[in-house]
Write an enzyme that holds these catalytic residues in place. Sequence first.
Site, PDB file in Angstrom:
ATOM      1  N   ILE A 111       0.822  -1.202   0.000  1.00 12.20           N
ATOM      2  CA  ILE A 111       0.000   0.000   0.000  1.00 12.20           C
ATOM      3  C   ILE A 111       0.857   1.254   0.000  1.00 12.20           C
ATOM      4  O   ILE A 111       0.496   2.277  -0.604  1.00 12.20           O
ATOM      5  CB  ILE A 111      -0.979  -0.001   1.204  1.00 12.20           C
ATOM      6  CG1 ILE A 111      -2.009   1.133   1.067  1.00 12.20           C
ATOM      7  CG2 ILE A 111      -0.232   0.121   2.520  1.00 12.20           C
ATOM      8  CD1 ILE A 111      -2.940   0.992  -0.097  1.00 12.20           C
ATOM      9  N   SER A 160      10.935  -0.127   8.669  1.00 12.91           N
ATOM     10  CA  SER A 160      10.269  -1.337   8.191  1.00 12.91           C
ATOM     11  C   SER A 160      11.201  -2.513   8.378  1.00 12.91           C
ATOM     12  O   SER A 160      12.424  -2.376   8.245  1.00 12.91           O
ATOM     13  CB  SER A 160       9.901  -1.171   6.710  1.00 12.91           C
ATOM     14  OG  SER A 160       9.163  -2.277   6.246  1.00 12.91           O
ATOM     15  N   ARG A 161      10.625  -3.672   8.662  1.00 15.23           N
ATOM     16  CA  ARG A 161      11.464  -4.869   8.836  1.00 15.23           C
ATOM     17  C   ARG A 161      12.164  -5.254   7.552  1.00 15.23           C
ATOM     18  O   ARG A 161      13.306  -5.732   7.572  1.00 15.23           O
ATOM     19  CB  ARG A 161      10.612  -6.032   9.324  1.00 15.23           C
ATOM     20  CG  ARG A 161      10.148  -5.922  10.762  1.00 15.23           C
ATOM     21  CD  ARG A 161       9.359  -7.138  11.173  1.00 15.23           C
ATOM     22  NE  ARG A 161       8.170  -7.310  10.353  1.00 15.23           N
ATOM     23  CZ  ARG A 161       7.398  -8.399  10.357  1.00 15.23           C
ATOM     24  NH1 ARG A 161       7.723  -9.427  11.134  1.00 15.23           N
ATOM     25  NH2 ARG A 161       6.321  -8.466   9.604  1.00 15.23           N
ATOM     26  N   LYS A 210      -6.097   2.889   7.284  1.00 15.30           N
ATOM     27  CA  LYS A 210      -7.348   2.256   7.708  1.00 15.30           C
ATOM     28  C   LYS A 210      -7.148   0.747   7.833  1.00 15.30           C
ATOM     29  O   LYS A 210      -6.330   0.182   7.102  1.00 15.30           O
ATOM     30  CB  LYS A 210      -8.485   2.597   6.730  1.00 15.30           C
ATOM     31  CG  LYS A 210      -8.324   2.004   5.321  1.00 15.30           C
ATOM     32  CD  LYS A 210      -8.867   0.588   5.242  1.00 15.30           C
ATOM     33  CE  LYS A 210      -8.512  -0.087   3.972  1.00 15.30           C
ATOM     34  NZ  LYS A 210      -8.804  -1.538   3.992  1.00 15.30           N
ATOM     35  N   ASP A 229     -11.595  -5.846   6.138  1.00 15.81           N
ATOM     36  CA  ASP A 229     -10.510  -4.970   5.691  1.00 15.81           C
ATOM     37  C   ASP A 229     -10.950  -4.169   4.464  1.00 15.81           C
ATOM     38  O   ASP A 229     -10.813  -2.945   4.453  1.00 15.81           O
ATOM     39  CB  ASP A 229      -9.247  -5.792   5.400  1.00 15.81           C
ATOM     40  CG  ASP A 229      -8.097  -4.922   4.922  1.00 15.81           C
ATOM     41  OD1 ASP A 229      -7.453  -4.292   5.766  1.00 15.81           O
ATOM     42  OD2 ASP A 229      -7.855  -4.867   3.696  1.00 15.81           O
TER      43      ASP A 229
END
Length: 308
Positions: free
Chosen positions: A14, A36-37, A90, A168
Amino acid sequence: MPPINLAIVGVGKIVRDQHLPSVAKSADFNLVATASRHGTVDGVPAHKTIEAMLDADSSIDAVSLCMPPQYRYEAAHKALSAGKHVFLEKPPGATLSEVADLEATAAAKGVSLFASWHSRYAPAVEPAKAFLASTRIKSVKVIWKEDVRHWHPNQAWIWQAGGLGVFDPGINALSIVTHILPRAAFITAATLEFPENCDAPIAAELHLTDAGNLPIHAVFDWRQTGKQTWDIIAETEAGTMVLAEGGAKLLIDGDLKFAEPEQEYSALYARFAEIIKSGTSDVDLAPLRHVADAFLLGKRKLVAAFLE
């Protein structure tokens, strides 16, 4: 006002599809860091954790949180506590209580919190709201069906508790419905279909109404193949309104009345900049309340195990 120094946490699909292009076009924001991983952004300092990122860069003004909802509260609380404005993808969290606590924390710290609902910024949503305000609504039907294998390939978190499953995408429909209807609605009955090997539903059927006894029927399904369906249909005294393709098009009695190119995330970042500049927050929990009510009232139906 100089650009707002922005950091993004959770560099996944996203972010690459929507956030990065929108931030790049915005004069309001300057992307200065990521956490971020696994994901990184070329030319932008990358960190493995939000703690490392906040420790390393004191210039960060605002943080966009794009990790799964089950893990968002802790990151949001750390960012708010550090005096950063926060953009929540969201749904804004896994529970109503944690988002309410984040809103209180933002107020205490004097920073802005934005619970973003991107589908509300689809181009035909405001024209649909105006049309419904001008007539009497007889009934509403929501059909929101898509293929989870296309939109969330190999994303196990969506099937875990707190991942919301079909809600979702379904919460996108609820975010539009709660925005365009003239009166607040509430769920009266629900059926949720759970695959035998999942903690979250793959399909849902909801019945809602409002203080005027408006019948609202919503069907969400994540097993759609072929053309995806994202439609809200309202029968009114002025004709049949169809808000089609997730809010991209508005039709009345089959005639196309409004259609424009999608700019949802650009509009979200414009709104985020607006509330930061005005020193306010924007945290509407109505869509998430509907999901919570569906789990409270819903009858659970087991269906065959599902594997992507």
